[in-house]
Structures are given as C-alpha cells and as structure tokens.
Write a protein that holds these residues in place. Structure first.
Motif, short mmCIF file in Angstrom:
data_model
loop_
_atom_site.label_atom_id
_atom_site.label_comp_id
_atom_site.label_asym_id
_atom_site.label_seq_id
_atom_site.Cartn_x
_atom_site.Cartn_y
_atom_site.Cartn_z
N ASP A 2 0.90 -1.10 0.19
CA ASP A 2 -0.13 0.53 0.04
C ASP A 2 1.14 1.14 0.34
O ASP A 2 0.49 2.27 -0.69
CB ASP A 2 -0.90 -0.09 1.20
CG ASP A 2 -2.17 -0.91 1.43
OD1 ASP A 2 -2.79 -1.50 -0.08
OD2 ASP A 2 -2.38 -1.12 2.02
N THR A 3 2.31 1.49 -0.11
CA THR A 3 2.89 2.15 0.04
C THR A 3 3.54 2.84 -1.16
O THR A 3 4.31 4.15 -0.56
CB THR A 3 4.09 1.49 1.29
OG1 THR A 3 4.57 0.87 0.72
CG2 THR A 3 3.69 1.86 2.84
N ILE A 4 3.43 2.24 -1.97
CA ILE A 4 3.68 2.55 -3.50
C ILE A 4 2.52 2.67 -3.91
O ILE A 4 3.06 3.14 -5.03
CB ILE A 4 4.46 1.64 -3.60
CG1 ILE A 4 4.11 0.71 -4.32
CG2 ILE A 4 5.86 1.29 -2.95
CD1 ILE A 4 4.97 -0.85 -4.85
N ASP A 5 1.49 3.25 -3.49
CA ASP A 5 -0.09 2.82 -3.95
C ASP A 5 -0.27 4.10 -4.02
O ASP A 5 -0.59 5.15 -3.22
CB ASP A 5 -1.04 2.38 -3.82
CG ASP A 5 -2.27 2.91 -4.21
OD1 ASP A 5 -2.54 3.58 -5.60
OD2 ASP A 5 -2.72 2.10 -4.03
N ILE A 6 0.40 5.56 -4.89
CA ILE A 6 -0.25 6.79 -5.36
C ILE A 6 -1.28 7.05 -6.01
O ILE A 6 -1.25 8.38 -6.30
CB ILE A 6 1.04 7.61 -6.20
CG1 ILE A 6 1.29 6.64 -7.70
CG2 ILE A 6 2.49 6.72 -5.08
CD1 ILE A 6 2.04 7.72 -8.20
N THR A 7 -1.67 6.25 -5.98
CA THR A 7 -3.61 6.93 -6.81
C THR A 7 -4.31 8.51 -5.62
O THR A 7 -4.06 9.27 -6.78
CB THR A 7 -4.63 5.98 -7.40
OG1 THR A 7 -3.33 4.53 -7.03
CG2 THR A 7 -5.57 6.23 -7.57
N LYS A 8 -4.53 8.05 -4.70
CA LYS A 8 -5.05 9.50 -3.27
C LYS A 8 -4.10 10.43 -3.78
O LYS A 8 -4.89 11.03 -4.05
CB LYS A 8 -5.82 8.56 -2.38
CG LYS A 8 -6.37 7.59 -2.66
CD LYS A 8 -7.06 7.25 -0.95
CE LYS A 8 -8.27 6.20 -1.44
NZ LYS A 8 -8.06 5.57 0.23
N ALA A 9 -3.36 10.40 -3.52
CA ALA A 9 -2.05 11.55 -3.62
C ALA A 9 -1.93 12.14 -4.88
O ALA A 9 -2.23 12.95 -4.45
CB ALA A 9 -0.41 10.91 -3.17
N PHE A 10 -2.15 11.97 -6.40
CA PHE A 10 -2.05 12.29 -7.41
C PHE A 10 -3.53 12.67 -7.51
O PHE A 10 -3.84 14.08 -8.10
CB PHE A 10 -1.57 10.85 -8.72
CG PHE A 10 -1.57 12.07 -9.66
CD1 PHE A 10 -0.90 12.72 -10.39
CD2 PHE A 10 -3.03 11.03 -10.53
CE1 PHE A 10 -1.14 13.60 -12.07
CE2 PHE A 10 -3.02 12.01 -11.64
CZ PHE A 10 -1.94 13.03 -12.31
N ILE A 11 -4.10 11.84 -6.83
CA ILE A 11 -5.88 12.80 -7.75
C ILE A 11 -5.68 13.93 -7.06
O ILE A 11 -6.07 15.18 -7.39
CB ILE A 11 -6.63 11.59 -7.65
CG1 ILE A 11 -6.88 10.19 -8.85
CG2 ILE A 11 -8.26 12.39 -7.41
CD1 ILE A 11 -7.72 9.17 -8.36
N ALA A 12 -5.85 13.86 -5.33
CA ALA A 12 -5.73 15.17 -4.39
C ALA A 12 -4.88 16.17 -5.14
O ALA A 12 -5.23 17.21 -5.50
CB ALA A 12 -5.56 14.69 -3.38
N ASP A 13 -3.70 15.95 -5.43
CA ASP A 13 -3.01 17.20 -6.54
C ASP A 13 -3.65 17.38 -7.55
O ASP A 13 -3.59 18.68 -7.82
CB ASP A 13 -1.14 16.13 -6.03
CG ASP A 13 -0.14 17.27 -7.13
OD1 ASP A 13 0.02 18.19 -6.04
OD2 ASP A 13 -0.13 17.16 -8.36
N TYR A 14 -3.57 16.85 -7.82
CA TYR A 14 -4.56 16.98 -9.70
C TYR A 14 -5.45 18.37 -9.42
O TYR A 14 -5.88 19.14 -9.84
CB TYR A 14 -4.94 16.22 -10.35
CG TYR A 14 -5.24 16.68 -12.06
CD1 TYR A 14 -4.08 16.29 -13.07
CD2 TYR A 14 -6.58 16.25 -12.39
CE1 TYR A 14 -4.14 16.95 -14.29
CE2 TYR A 14 -7.21 17.05 -13.21
CZ TYR A 14 -6.12 17.87 -14.58
OH TYR A 14 -6.12 17.54 -15.73
N ASN A 15 -6.72 17.71 -8.58
CA ASN A 15 -7.50 18.20 -8.22
C ASN A 15 -7.31 19.63 -8.17
O ASN A 15 -8.09 20.24 -8.11
CB ASN A 15 -8.75 17.42 -6.94
CG ASN A 15 -9.21 16.38 -7.92
OD1 ASN A 15 -9.29 16.73 -9.11
ND2 ASN A 15 -10.00 15.34 -7.41
N ARG A 16 -6.37 19.52 -6.59
CA ARG A 16 -5.62 21.00 -5.81
C ARG A 16 -5.61 21.98 -7.05
O ARG A 16 -5.80 22.73 -7.82
CB ARG A 16 -4.49 20.58 -4.91
CG ARG A 16 -4.75 21.62 -4.25
CD ARG A 16 -3.24 21.28 -2.93
NE ARG A 16 -2.27 20.68 -3.53
CZ ARG A 16 -1.39 20.78 -4.32
NH1 ARG A 16 -0.95 22.12 -4.42
NH2 ARG A 16 -0.04 19.92 -3.88
#
Length: 199
Positions: free
Chosen positions: A174-188
């Motif tokens: 789970d520590t290498i899954d960047i999906t949520k982090a990228f989505i949050a960054d893109y939406n911001r």
C-alpha cells in the motif's frame, strides 16, 4: 495489500568459447557500471473517472457529455415506450382480446417493424455520435492528466510508475500506491471548472 506481477528475469552467464591452450590464462579487466537508484510506484488510473473520489474534471466532462445527449436519449426512451405499447396492442389483437381481422393485425405488425428499424438506426447513430464526442472531450483531458502524472513523478523522485489498471498486479505494498495522492494533487491544481490548457 495489492499484489504486483514482476516478470521473471533469467540471467544466463555464458562462457566465451575461445580456444585456450592449457596453462595459459587470459584475464579481462573487470567492467564496472553505475547501478541506478530507482523508486517504483503504482497507480490505478481506473480510479480517475470515479464520480465521487476521482479526478473532478472527468466527472464534470462526463456530466457535460450526458447533458448534450439527453434530448436524444429522451426521444429514444419515448419511442421505446410507443413500441412497447404497439407490441402490446398487437398481442391483444392476436389473442382476440381486441377484435381485428388478419389484415389489420398484419398492418400493425408492419407498422411496428418499420418503427423498430427506425428506432434501431437512431439508437446506433446516437451511440456512435456519443463515442465520437466522448473522445473529443476526454482525449485532451487524458493527455493533460498524463503530463501532470509525469510532473508529479519527477517532483517526488519516482523513476517508474506502473498502472495497476492496465498491468495485472500480483502484489504491491500500500505504501507505493500513489493513486489518491496524485488525484488530490491534480484536483487541487486543476479545478473542475477550469478549462484544460496545454502544459
């Protein structure tokens, strides 16, 4: 935890088949190469289009697309209702519940067949137009997201991103899954109301 499938690498060391006389030794100078330092991450691009937790521009684009085609969809729904009513009318005539001659029944069947063909043609045209328009609207957005992912990876020192939606994964922490982090960054950085601009 997710599983990631890594290809099995087989390293074969082959001895040089050079003719050597007994007692003679040849020594090649040792070769050195820099070992790259890498950081691998996993992303699940299928989550980008999730209506609630995905990239908000995708949801906004699909909403816009559906609104464009709603009048055609409404017309198709109304035609489907008329066809169902006509089919029920034919059934009653055939069962004798509604008095009708064989000629009248055949006339209704012909009427149903013609309307059904027109309905099918209109439905197929609408489907093709929808797919074409979907491509027109989503392609620039997909390209923008791809560029943003490249920037995100470089900014975070990531040298390889594997798309778990496209590649079957056997295991991934789970520590290498960047999906949520990228989505949050893109939406911001890219509000749903902003137009897509080339990077």
């Amino acid at each position: 935890m997710k599983r990631i499938l890594l290809p099995l690498l087989l390293v074969t060391i082959s001895a040089a088949a050079s003719a050597q006389t007994p007692g003679t030794t040849t020594s090649a100078p040792p070769q050195t190469a820099a070992v790259p330092r890498s950081k691998i991450a996993v992303i699940y691009s299928g989550a980008f289009q999730d209506a609630k937790e995905g990239i908000t521009r995708f949801a906004a684009t699909v909403t816009k697309l559906n609104a464009e085609f709603q009048p055609v969809q409404n017309e198709l729904n109304q035609t489907a209702q008329r066809l169902n009513a006509l089919q029920e009318e034919i059934k009653k005539m055939q069962q004798g519940a509604t008095p009708a001659t064989p000629q009248q029944i055949q006339l209704k069947i012909n009427q149903f067949d013609e309307q059904k063909k027109a309905y099918d043609r209109k439905g197929e045209d609408a489907r093709l137009n929808y797919q074409r328009r979907r491509g027109e609207l989503l392609m620039p957005l997909q390209e923008d997201v791809g560029k943003a992912l490249d920037v995100f990876g470089k900014a975070n020192g990531i040298t390889m991103i594997i798309d778990g939606t496209q590649v079957p994964l056997v295991y991934a922490a789970d520590t290498i899954d960047i999906t949520k982090a990228f989505i949050a960054d893109y939406n911001r950085k890219n509000p749903a109301t902003a137009a897509v601009t080339p990077r």
